[in-house]
Design a protein around this motif. Structure first.
Motif, PDB file in Angstrom:
ATOM      1  N   THR A 250      98.075 179.258  83.771  1.00  0.00           N
ATOM      2  CA  THR A 250      98.685 178.344  82.892  1.00  0.00           C
ATOM      3  C   THR A 250      97.927 176.898  82.999  1.00  0.00           C
ATOM      4  N   VAL A 251      97.564 176.263  83.937  1.00  0.00           N
ATOM      5  CA  VAL A 251      97.041 175.069  84.110  1.00  0.00           C
ATOM      6  C   VAL A 251      95.871 175.222  83.199  1.00  0.00           C
ATOM      7  N   THR A 252      94.874 175.957  83.450  1.00  0.00           N
ATOM      8  CA  THR A 252      93.692 176.354  82.643  1.00  0.00           C
ATOM      9  C   THR A 252      93.945 176.386  80.978  1.00  0.00           C
ATOM     10  N   LEU A 253      95.088 177.061  80.712  1.00  0.00           N
ATOM     11  CA  LEU A 253      95.289 177.356  79.403  1.00  0.00           C
ATOM     12  C   LEU A 253      95.756 176.180  78.669  1.00  0.00           C
ATOM     13  N   ILE A 254      96.988 175.312  79.626  1.00  0.00           N
ATOM     14  CA  ILE A 254      97.394 174.348  78.892  1.00  0.00           C
ATOM     15  C   ILE A 254      96.251 173.139  78.809  1.00  0.00           C
ATOM     16  N   ALA A 255      95.169 173.028  79.557  1.00  0.00           N
ATOM     17  CA  ALA A 255      94.129 172.238  79.694  1.00  0.00           C
ATOM     18  C   ALA A 255      93.412 172.444  78.102  1.00  0.00           C
ATOM     19  N   LEU A 256      93.143 173.996  77.859  1.00  0.00           N
ATOM     20  CA  LEU A 256      92.510 174.297  77.005  1.00  0.00           C
ATOM     21  C   LEU A 256      93.168 173.832  75.437  1.00  0.00           C
ATOM     22  N   ALA A 257      94.621 173.781  75.420  1.00  0.00           N
ATOM     23  CA  ALA A 257      95.266 173.108  74.362  1.00  0.00           C
ATOM     24  C   ALA A 257      95.123 171.611  74.166  1.00  0.00           C
ATOM     25  N   SER A 258      94.992 170.948  75.423  1.00  0.00           N
ATOM     26  CA  SER A 258      94.941 169.668  75.214  1.00  0.00           C
ATOM     27  C   SER A 258      93.268 169.183  74.968  1.00  0.00           C
ATOM     28  N   ALA A 259      92.475 170.109  75.295  1.00  0.00           N
ATOM     29  CA  ALA A 259      90.984 169.860  74.848  1.00  0.00           C
ATOM     30  C   ALA A 259      90.730 170.059  73.283  1.00  0.00           C
ATOM     31  N   CYS A 260      91.528 171.086  72.781  1.00  0.00           N
ATOM     32  CA  CYS A 260      91.803 171.163  71.324  1.00  0.00           C
ATOM     33  C   CYS A 260      92.181 169.992  70.698  1.00  0.00           C
ATOM     34  N   GLY A 261      93.305 169.296  71.197  1.00  0.00           N
ATOM     35  CA  GLY A 261      93.790 168.117  70.358  1.00  0.00           C
ATOM     36  C   GLY A 261      92.786 167.065  70.614  1.00  0.00           C
ATOM     37  N   LEU A 262      92.166 167.076  71.822  1.00  0.00           N
ATOM     38  CA  LEU A 262      91.096 165.705  71.937  1.00  0.00           C
ATOM     39  C   LEU A 262      89.871 165.997  71.020  1.00  0.00           C
ATOM     40  N   HIS A 263      89.375 167.062  71.214  1.00  0.00           N
ATOM     41  CA  HIS A 263      88.058 167.485  70.205  1.00  0.00           C
ATOM     42  C   HIS A 263      88.306 167.117  69.001  1.00  0.00           C
ATOM     43  N   ARG A 264      89.650 167.748  68.244  1.00  0.00           N
ATOM     44  CA  ARG A 264      89.920 167.349  66.955  1.00  0.00           C
ATOM     45  C   ARG A 264      90.047 165.726  66.658  1.00  0.00           C
ATOM     46  N   ALA A 265      90.724 165.167  67.591  1.00  0.00           N
ATOM     47  CA  ALA A 265      90.762 163.609  67.409  1.00  0.00           C
ATOM     48  C   ALA A 265      89.351 163.134  67.336  1.00  0.00           C
ATOM     49  N   ALA A 266      88.325 163.496  68.199  1.00  0.00           N
ATOM     50  CA  ALA A 266      87.067 163.054  68.213  1.00  0.00           C
ATOM     51  C   ALA A 266      86.299 163.422  66.983  1.00  0.00           C
ATOM     52  N   GLY A 267      86.715 164.320  66.106  1.00  0.00           N
ATOM     53  CA  GLY A 267      86.008 164.877  65.049  1.00  0.00           C
ATOM     54  C   GLY A 267      85.177 166.305  65.207  1.00  0.00           C
ATOM     55  N   ASP A 268      85.246 166.934  66.235  1.00  0.00           N
ATOM     56  CA  ASP A 268      84.632 167.996  66.640  1.00  0.00           C
ATOM     57  C   ASP A 268      85.627 169.318  66.359  1.00  0.00           C
ATOM     58  N   VAL A 269      85.844 169.447  64.946  1.00  0.00           N
ATOM     59  CA  VAL A 269      86.861 170.690  64.582  1.00  0.00           C
ATOM     60  C   VAL A 269      86.490 172.019  64.949  1.00  0.00           C
ATOM     61  N   ARG A 270      85.325 172.356  65.067  1.00  0.00           N
ATOM     62  CA  ARG A 270      84.875 173.770  65.378  1.00  0.00           C
ATOM     63  C   ARG A 270      85.210 174.115  66.744  1.00  0.00           C
ATOM     64  N   ARG A 271      85.044 173.059  67.811  1.00  0.00           N
ATOM     65  CA  ARG A 271      85.240 173.264  68.851  1.00  0.00           C
ATOM     66  C   ARG A 271      86.790 173.215  69.260  1.00  0.00           C
ATOM     67  N   ALA A 272      87.400 172.435  68.681  1.00  0.00           N
ATOM     68  CA  ALA A 272      88.807 172.114  68.428  1.00  0.00           C
ATOM     69  C   ALA A 272      89.557 173.820  68.252  1.00  0.00           C
ATOM     70  N   LEU A 273      89.212 174.311  67.207  1.00  0.00           N
ATOM     71  CA  LEU A 273      89.545 175.418  66.754  1.00  0.00           C
ATOM     72  C   LEU A 273      89.452 176.610  67.742  1.00  0.00           C
ATOM     73  N   ARG A 274      88.129 176.666  68.297  1.00  0.00           N
ATOM     74  CA  ARG A 274      87.719 177.671  69.366  1.00  0.00           C
ATOM     75  C   ARG A 274      88.831 177.532  70.594  1.00  0.00           C
ATOM     76  N   TYR A 275      88.900 176.316  71.032  1.00  0.00           N
ATOM     77  CA  TYR A 275      89.807 175.980  72.308  1.00  0.00           C
ATOM     78  C   TYR A 275      91.165 176.194  72.003  1.00  0.00           C
ATOM     79  N   GLY A 276      91.736 175.995  70.695  1.00  0.00           N
ATOM     80  CA  GLY A 276      93.341 175.936  70.464  1.00  0.00           C
ATOM     81  C   GLY A 276      93.485 177.674  70.393  1.00  0.00           C
TER      82      GLY A 276
END
Length: 827
Positions: free
Chosen positions: A643-669
């Motif tokens: 669950t720690v890894t999976l929650i980190a993936l969700a956070s990475a989704c939000g951070l990459h989206r905020a940084a403009g990398d939407v494709r990676r954000a979608l993949r992580y989310g």
């Protein structure tokens, strides 16, 4: 169970059933069905009713001692030998055990959608699978108080392959159902009673014990009660006594110590008294009577034999026998375990306990009707001692064996069931002069086993009893409040946890002094809950004190001190000071890396939060770099499905989206949401986090309808699980309003933003950063709807408030200033 349910009368034809779930490669048994008693009777009328109940729910009712459990066990064995694929047996009188047995079944079968870390969610999957599988299965819920209570746990359809059997003393008060059949089980018929005695007595010898005329007379004298006849037969066999001699003893025995019994109850009481006297005569150790009385205070559904090997029980027996038995006193270190085991077999021989052939959590069983008589024979001066002995034994067993991962998965459930039974028998005797530690066992262990809803129910009852017996300011009543608050917090009921904790640190300080660990624990819990509810300033106040007190009490490097400092950093972010939060959290990360190592889960959690704090401070690029490091470490150390890894993936989704990398954000989310739905279940609160982040990414990629759908799901999930006023619910409603705005539904967006503003102002206060953020969104919604002057009018005072209340360079202040400048220039 394996030995008893190992042979088959017929083998399934190859390919006879469609493929089952991954775990159903062969027959599966879950739970602890009791051994069949000697000379089981066919009971033709009951078996005929059971035959008609194929593919249905059979509710077996009747008073204690008529053989309901034995009938269910016989039916289970018959179906098993005829090719049953799955047998599930649970103590239906204990709702928690039903959940645990169902969850264990789902785990063994590998059912899709049954998360391993969420027993209730896993349990909820089983009835759905049972309703559609073509495998042959039997579900037995034994000893149910009211069948209506277990209706939610029954499969909606049984098909031709499934059966449900419920045994209960009460009538079936569940709503009428087409597939529910009622079987009222009574005493043996005259033919069954005499046949039972004939089989039992002739099996034990060449037939000299059996006298047909006297057997019929004895059956009548015992009101044809199966429980009483079993006791009588055991007595006759062990004593090699004639039937008429036993009849004479029976007639010379009073009605027993329990008033108001029916004929069958009086018969069982008389047979129990004769068995106790016979055991006392046959006993050469002096252990038998104390052990019979000890067993009578435990759950009749059974307990593990390890309880008989505890130091507490051994010391009690020596205290009872050592004063008069010099040989026992001299040799007790060598002889006690063997003598206790011999005595247990003596009690079984006379029918006072049952022993399963296969060791397990319910290996030693008794009968409720017999136990009631045995307890009633205990002298008043010994009664409290025996109750506390049973509680001591369970407390010791929990400390010694409950944490052993190699034990049966339902071992802890059996100990809990016995702890509840002991608490019910003990009443005030376990509460005065001090509450016995065993009374806390159930609530604590339910929390440890990830059963928060059950822990809340248990802890609420424990607090009510503690307050009633000890007073609301007694140390153990205050401790019970702390446990209940932890249960509320675990169940996601943070507002109730906060109310439970209000004033607790001050009361603990008055009782124990300001420097007591209890005061620190209450203060830290209060600060943690305030932080979760986004009461930032209150959280900072409590956590600052808790962190300082922890340093004094435990030292700067103690895990509790680090935990308090970590939560304090998060509280500063909630209060609108993300840069201060970054500095404090970085210090915690440095200390955890030094003390625990870079790959420790606690270190990873702190580094994860540090990444999010950078984003909150407007430093998204640094946040992306940090979260990628956390992901790499978590996947390598904890695994991709932790669950720690999976929650980190969700956070990475939000951070990459905020940084403009939407494709990676979608993949992580998508990876995070799919993984968490698999690991903890689709309805678990944790799944709302990646679902929300994925909605942002969908919106950014132009999939606005899909983003709107996800945000509606998140809001419904939070409203259902956390309530309408929880900060996470308000945030979800805020995000849904943003989705409506993105779709051009400006009036709907404004309506939602104004509702969130009102709710945040009421629950968080007008100065809270989230309340200020909602004021900005209301102004923006007015501007989007074409009301530019209104937007400017609202934004001016807001900017002044943010500059006064928030940390310098706060991103929210910068956003409001930018919007106001744009609106004024364009206006």
């Amino acid at each position: 169970m394996v030995g008893r349910f190992g042979r088959r009368r017929r083998q399934d034809a190859e390919g006879a059933h469609p493929a089952g779930p991954p775990g159903l490669d062969g027959p599966v048994v879950v739970g602890e069905a009791p051994e069949l008693a000697p000379a089981p009777q066919h009971r033709a009328a009951a078996w005929e009713a059971a035959g008609k109940a194929a593919g249905a729910c059979l509710v077996v009712t009747g008073p204690a001692g008529v053989g309901k459990t034995q009938f269910a066990a016989a039916l289970a064995l018959d179906l098993w030998q005829d090719g049953l694929d799955l047998l599930i047996w649970a103590d239906g009188g204990d709702p928690t055990e039903v959940v645990e047995v169902y969850a264990e079944t789902a785990r063994l079968l590998g059912l899709p959608g049954a998360p391993p870390g969420n027993p209730r969610a896993a349990a909820e999957v089983l009835p759905k699978w049972l309703a559609v599988t073509h495998r042959r299965w039997l579900l037995v819920l034994d000893g149910v108080g009211d069948p209506a209570d277990v209706t939610p746990w029954l499969p909606r359809s049984h098909g031709a392959a499934g059966r449900v059997v419920i045994t209960t003393r009460g009538e079936d008060t569940a709503p009428p159902a087409d597939d529910r059949l009622l079987l009222r089980l009574g005493p043996f018929t005259e033919e069954e009673a005499t046949a039972y005695l004939r089989e039992r007595l002739t099996e034990a010898g060449p037939g000299e014990l059996h006298e047909p005329a006297a057997a019929a007379e004895l059956a009548h004298a015992l009101d044809r009660s199966p429980a009483a006849l079993a006791l009588a037969a055991a007595h006759l066999i062990e004593e090699r006594r004639g039937l008429r001699e036993y009849l004479a003893l029976l007639r010379g025995t009073g009605p027993g110590p329990l008033p108001g019994q029916d004929e069958a109850g009086r018969a069982t009481a008389a047979a129990t008294l004769l068995a106790l006297r016979a055991v006392e005569r046959a006993d050469r150790t002096g252990f038998a009577l104390p052990l019979a009385r000890f067993a009578a205070h435990l759950a009749p559904q059974g307990h593990p034999s390890e309880l008989w090997a505890t130091t507490s029980l051994s010391e009690h027996l020596h205290a009872r026998t050592g004063r008069r038995d010099a040989l026992v006193r001299k040799l007790r270190p060598v002889l006690s375990p063997r003598r206790i085991a011999d005595t247990r077999y003596l009690l079984r021989a006379y029918g006072l306990v049952g022993l399963d052939e296969v060791p397990g959590p319910r290996e030693v069983r008794t009968q409720a009707a017999v136990n009631a008589v045995v307890r009633a024979t205990v002298p008043e001066e010994e009664s409290a001692e025996l109750v506390r002995l049973a509680a001591d034994v369970l407390d010791e067993a929990w400390d010694v064996w409950a944490g052993d991962e190699d034990r049966h998965p339902l071992f802890r459930a059996a100990l809990r069931a016995n702890a509840r039974t002991v608490a019910a028998h003990g009443g005030p005797r376990l509460w005065t002069p001090e509450a016995h530690p065993c009374l806390e066992l159930v609530g604590h262990s339910l929390l440890e086993d990830c059963l928060p809803a059950e822990a809340v129910e248990e802890s609420e009852g424990h607090l009510r009893r503690a307050t009633a017996y000890l007073g609301e300011r007694h140390p153990q009543a205050l401790a019970a409040r702390a446990v209940l608050a932890a249960a509320y917090e675990s169940a996601g009921r943070a507002a109730e946890a906060l109310e439970t904790l209000r004033g607790l640190p001050e009361e603990q300080a008055r009782l124990h002094g300001p420097d007591a660990p209890e005061v620190w624990a209450a203060r830290y819990a209060l600060g943690r809950i305030c932080c979760a509810l986004e009461r930032g300033e209150e959280a900072v106040r409590h956590l600052t004190e808790a962190a300082g007190r922890a340093t004094t009490l435990f030292g700067a490097d103690h895990p509790d001190t680090l935990a308090a400092r970590h939560t304090l950093a998060l509280a500063h972010r909630v209060s609108g000071r993300p840069r201060l939060a970054i500095r404090l959290c970085q210090e915690v990360v440095t200390d955890k890396e030094r003390l625990l190592g870079a790959d420790h889960p606690d270190t990873l959690a702190a580094r994860h939060d540090l990444a999010l704090l950078h984003h909150a401070a407007g430093l998204t690029g640094q946040g992306v770099r940090l979260i990628e490091q956390v992901l790499a470490h978590a996947a390598r150390v904890l695994g991709p499905d932790d669950t720690v890894t999976l929650i980190a993936l969700a956070s990475a989704c939000g951070l990459h989206r905020a940084a403009g990398d939407v494709r990676r954000a979608l993949r992580y989310g998508e990876r995070s949401l799919a993984g968490l739905e698999r690991v903890v279940g689709p309805g678990h609160p944790l799944t709302a986090v990646p679902r929300s982040e994925l909605a942002f990414a969908r919106h950014a990629s132009g999939e606005r309808e899909e983003a709107l759908r996800l945000r509606e799901q998140v809001l419904a999930q939070y409203e259902r699980g956390l309530g309408p006023d929880h900060p996470d619910t308000l945030t979800a409603r805020h995000e849904l309003a943003c989705s409506h705005s993105g779709e051009g539904r400006h009036e709907e967006a404004l309506r939602l933003h104004e509702r969130v503003l009102a709710d945040r102002g009421r629950t968080l206060g007008p100065a809270h950063p989230d309340t200020l953020l909602s004021r900005c969104e209301v102004a923006a919604a007015h501007h989007a709807a074409g009301r530019v002057e209104e937007a400017v009018r609202l934004a001016g005072p807001l900017l002044a408030a943010q500059e006064r209340l928030l940390e310098a360079d706060h991103p929210d202040t910068a956003r409001t200033r930018r919007l106001l400048d744009t609106w004024r220039t364009a206006g």
